[in-house]
Design an enzyme around this catalytic site. Structure first.
Site, short mmCIF file in Angstrom:
data_model
loop_
_atom_site.label_atom_id
_atom_site.label_comp_id
_atom_site.label_asym_id
_atom_site.label_seq_id
_atom_site.Cartn_x
_atom_site.Cartn_y
_atom_site.Cartn_z
N ASP A 106 0.84 -1.21 0.00
CA ASP A 106 0.00 0.00 0.00
C ASP A 106 0.87 1.25 0.00
O ASP A 106 2.04 1.21 0.41
CB ASP A 106 -0.89 0.03 1.25
CG ASP A 106 -1.91 -1.09 1.26
OD1 ASP A 106 -2.17 -1.66 0.17
OD2 ASP A 106 -2.43 -1.41 2.34
N1 URA Z 1 -1.54 -5.74 4.00
C1 URA Z 1 -1.95 -4.44 3.97
O1 URA Z 1 -2.98 -4.09 4.53
N2 URA Z 1 -1.17 -3.56 3.32
C2 URA Z 1 0.01 -3.89 2.71
O2 URA Z 1 0.69 -3.02 2.14
C3 URA Z 1 0.41 -5.24 2.75
C4 URA Z 1 -0.38 -6.16 3.41
#
Ligand code: URA
Length: 235
Positions: A106
């Site tokens: 993310d």
């Molecule tokens: N889970 C999430 O919520 N975000 C990430 O970037 C990776 C795994």
């Protein structure tokens, strides 16, 4: 990204804008080389890393490339983006041809991103069938306790996908921090899992993918090529 396997006659016809009949005559005249060897049949299989020469001219030549990037916050795990700096933008001086990200993070997550032009390799890493473990250090807004461990191990129903998450390992590091190991990667998975406890994720940092660990000498935004040993950890 799928591996670009296909027939050599299709590739040559497209590349040189000639009919397949003409490709067959090139082959008959021994004017087509694949990785230095004369091509005998038009259905010979090639991929994106095949060295292809025609009448002494190189038509395709590409080296496999494997990079690890310490993704900083605010950088998007994409090859192009209108709004944000992308992971590929950070690979300064690198040939971007066919580069893609093996397992996104993310926007606000940090840590290990693997970037390659080798679609077969990235598929092996990311295929759900291979159940490659991704390890994250997670910092939470509220204290965590042992009830989380059981809930993560037992799986959680994700309404949108219509699935129950696979058993995930949660190890409590401190009141506000845990190591989480996932064998899959659903959208915002870790945030959604902690969301079940109304416990917002404050920071999310990926430490490893399979046996490949983030190099602790890298600073956020820095990258390096994977060693041959690291590349061979994926198969
Ligand atoms: N889970 C999430 O919520 N975000 C990430 O970037 C990776 C795994």
């Amino acid at each position: 990204m799928a591996s670009k396997r296909g027939r050599i006659d299709t590739f040559i016809a497209k590349q040189l804008q000639i009919p397949k009949k003409s490709v067959r005559s090139l082959i008959a005249n021994q004017q087509l080389l694949l990785n230095g060897d004369i091509v005998i049949t038009p259905d010979t299989q090639i991929d994106e890393f095949s060295l292809i020469e025609c009448q002494g001219e190189i038509l395709q030549q590409r080296q496999r490339a494997y990079w690890m990037l310490y993704k900083p916050q605010g950088v998007v795990s994409a090859t192009v983006d209108e709004q944000h700096q992308t992971a590929l933008d950070l690979l300064e001086g690198v040939d971007k041809d066919l580069l893609h990200i093996a397992g996104r993070l993310d926007l606000n997550s940090t840590g290990l991103l693997l970037i390659t032009n080798d679609a077969k390799w990235s598929q092996a890493l990311m295929s759900p069938d291979n159940k490659v473990t991704k390890r994250y250090l997670v910092t939470l807004a509220n204290p965590i306790d042992d009830t989380y461990v059981e809930a993560f191990a037992g799986g959680m129903w994700f309404e949108y996908e219509g699935i129950t998450t696979q058993a995930a390992t949660l190890i409590i590091v401190s009141r506000y921090q845990a190591i989480v190991e996932l064998k899959e990667g659903k959208y915002h998975q870790i945030k959604r899992m902690f969301g079940r406890f109304n416990n917002p994720v404050v920071a999310l940092h990926r430490e490893s993918i399979g046996l490949i660990e983030l190099d602790n000498t890298l600073q956020p935004g820095e990258f390096r090529a994977l060693s041959a040993d690291e590349v061979s950890l994926v198969n």
